[in-house]
Design a protein around this motif. Structure first.
Motif, PDB file in Angstrom:
ATOM      1  N   VAL A 145      -3.890   0.665  -0.980  1.00 33.27           N
ATOM      2  CA  VAL A 145      -2.654   1.429  -0.756  1.00 33.27           C
ATOM      3  C   VAL A 145      -1.708   0.675   0.182  1.00 33.27           C
ATOM      4  O   VAL A 145      -0.485   0.657  -0.023  1.00 33.27           O
ATOM      5  CB  VAL A 145      -2.983   2.845  -0.205  1.00 33.27           C
ATOM      6  N   PHE A 146      -2.273   0.051   1.208  1.00 31.89           N
ATOM      7  CA  PHE A 146      -1.459  -0.672   2.201  1.00 31.89           C
ATOM      8  C   PHE A 146      -0.550  -1.732   1.548  1.00 31.89           C
ATOM      9  O   PHE A 146       0.509  -2.062   2.068  1.00 31.89           O
ATOM     10  CB  PHE A 146      -2.353  -1.390   3.226  1.00 31.89           C
ATOM     11  N   LYS A 147      -1.007  -2.265   0.418  1.00 31.58           N
ATOM     12  CA  LYS A 147      -0.229  -3.322  -0.244  1.00 31.58           C
ATOM     13  C   LYS A 147       1.027  -2.780  -0.912  1.00 31.58           C
ATOM     14  O   LYS A 147       1.912  -3.540  -1.305  1.00 31.58           O
ATOM     15  CB  LYS A 147      -1.099  -4.049  -1.280  1.00 31.58           C
ATOM     16  N   LYS A 148       1.083  -1.449  -1.053  1.00 31.01           N
ATOM     17  CA  LYS A 148       2.191  -0.855  -1.792  1.00 31.01           C
ATOM     18  C   LYS A 148       3.191  -0.107  -0.905  1.00 31.01           C
ATOM     19  O   LYS A 148       4.104   0.526  -1.425  1.00 31.01           O
ATOM     20  CB  LYS A 148       1.638   0.122  -2.837  1.00 31.01           C
ATOM     21  N   ILE A 149       2.966  -0.124   0.397  1.00 30.58           N
ATOM     22  CA  ILE A 149       3.829   0.665   1.281  1.00 30.58           C
ATOM     23  C   ILE A 149       4.719  -0.235   2.133  1.00 30.58           C
ATOM     24  O   ILE A 149       4.506  -1.436   2.236  1.00 30.58           O
ATOM     25  CB  ILE A 149       2.990   1.583   2.212  1.00 30.58           C
ATOM     26  N   ASN A 150       5.736   0.396   2.753  1.00 32.18           N
ATOM     27  CA  ASN A 150       6.606  -0.353   3.665  1.00 32.18           C
ATOM     28  C   ASN A 150       6.179  -0.195   5.113  1.00 32.18           C
ATOM     29  O   ASN A 150       6.249  -1.140   5.885  1.00 32.18           O
ATOM     30  CB  ASN A 150       8.057   0.124   3.525  1.00 32.18           C
TER      31      ASN A 150
END
Lengths: 299, 299
Positions: free
Chosen positions: B160-165
């Motif tokens: 998930v961390f890879k997809k957030i700002n």
């Protein structure tokens, strides 16, 4: 003479997860005077034993710190031995040997009695009051204390508080002193005891200044590598009062800057053991970190 | 639709030394959406039970919070019961009853799928990822998580961390997530997992923002009376992302202001129980505290 500092000189043995140092220069008078020396003419009044290494006196003199008030008694220098766990916030005292410091009874020279700025680092409040009474016409007096004196000499402390301008203590001491858990309530109660300026130090979480009805609050300078937090509070105090001693007048604006200088001096100090970094700074490095502090807090 | 918030709705029973409230409005989606509603159009996606009081829905609607994504399931609303000691920093959970929240499986309407700003409050990272994947063309995604998911679903979290700002977490969570004790080292490791912006919340000690190579650090707004710290982190997040949703572009300057708005919204929140104060603010009060925050931190 500009700033007179009265406090302890110790030979510290400090252990962290990474390193151990033995009989390194320490004590409240050393951290605070070294820190102050970057801002103003500084003199120390303290006591050491006959075993105190000459190189440390040379180091102080190299920083133009007046050591004429450094009494050399027969016996051993005060020793403190502490150990830090990985979080570095609180040392566990392994042992304390007061040695010559147990009979510390400062006598001021005429020159020292004429000091305009005075920092009474953490010593017995009876001693603090004696020094305070022997300084002739001080312009500004700062004082530190600790939980031991709050527990055992509260009456004397309250008497001293009436004669000072600024009290610098850490958050736990403030709570103990005021019997209040909230920091603002705590500050109000402490200021009702005398000091018109109060600095509450919060270690890695910054510091707060209370001046009349004004509040100023700062975070600490973020550091990627913290080695040894011994003396951080004294270093803060030295930078704070040292900067103020260099000001033509003391107002809220200068007090705020003094907070930042106190904080950044402490930030340098914790980046090394003992006074290693604190004694080898340049004014340019201090000025650069002041600018960096502004940059990371301004919005 | 501007900002979509997905999280929990709870009925909280909270006890402090001074007062006890029962079944009061709580949950991450409630604190964060109420906080955000002062800055931007806000919609919530969450689940409540059939016992959820209508007055709370009216309260949300009164603040123009879109509750069309608030699913009412048969069963009881999520309940949390906690107790604070005198220091108010950490609640002791007396009990947690997930009730309808245990089957929370958000389905987004077409309008919600078009949200530009998304705040995924602390829920199971599997749910967070599902929501994230169903939003069509988000401009900015913020995420919160907690120790439970760091311990049990690290693999999913990393995905998930890879997809957030931006990731917003508290200091203990940051240390757990990074396995580093130093906050800067911790931040570097976390940012290497994906988020280009990291906010570390430090409760009464303020918050830190990490953005690319930049650091911004603030103390908390000093308060004389703190009643109940429940929801402070969610309120911070709501103010932070709410303010950003109102900006024409997101840069370091706006991120810094967002930190201050997050912090002052949290400061209002802790001055009362539940959402009592948070739901009765005016823009003038918020603006006044923003100015006050500047005044007490500027030098």
């Amino acid at each position: 003479m500009s700033l007179l500092i009265v406090g302890s000189v110790a030979l510290d043995t400090v252990e962290t997860n990474k390193r151990r140092i033995k009989d390194a220069l320490g004590g409240s008078a050393m951290y605070s005077s070294m820190s102050a020396s970057y801002f103003t003419e500084t003199a120390v009044v303290a006591v050491v034993g006959a075993d105190f290494p000459c190189e440390y006196i040379h180091l102080l003199n190299h920083h133009k710190i007046d050591t004429s008030g450094l009494a050399v008694s027969s016996g051993k220098t005060f020793r403190w031995c502490g150990k830090y766990s990985c979080d570095l916030n609180q040392a566990k005292t392994i042992n304390t040997k007061l040695n010559v410091f147990s009979d510390f009874s400062p006598v001021l020279s005429n020159e020292h009695k004429n000091s305009k700025y005075l920092f009474l680092a953490n010593v017995d409040p009876d001693i603090q009051e004696n020094v305070l009474n022997s300084v002739k016409n001080p312009k500004f007096i700062a004082l530190d204390t600790m939980n031991l004196w709050i527990s055992t000499k509260m009456h004397k402390l309250k008497s001293v508080f009436k004669k000072i301008n600024v009290l610098l203590i850490n958050e736990d001491e403030a709570k103990q002193l005021s019997d209040k858990n909230n920091i603002i309530q705590s500050a109000k109660r402490i200021m009702s005891m005398g000091p018109e300026i109060l600095v509450i130090k919060r270690g890695e979480f910054g510091a707060m200044l209370f001046y009349k009805k004004n509040i100023f609050t700062i975070p600490s300078f973020p550091l990627e590598n913290v080695e040894d937090t011994t003396g951080a509070g004294d270093t803060f105090a030295g930078g704070f009062i040292g900067y103020l001693s260099s000001c033509s007048k003391i107002n809220f604006s200068e007090l705020k800057k003094a907070m930042v200088y106190g904080s950044i001096m402490a930030s340098f100090n914790v980046e090394s053991f003992s006074l290693e970094k604190l004694s080898s700074l340049t004014l340019k490095e201090i000025s650069k970190r002041f600018t960096a502090f502004k940059k990371i807090t301004e919005f």
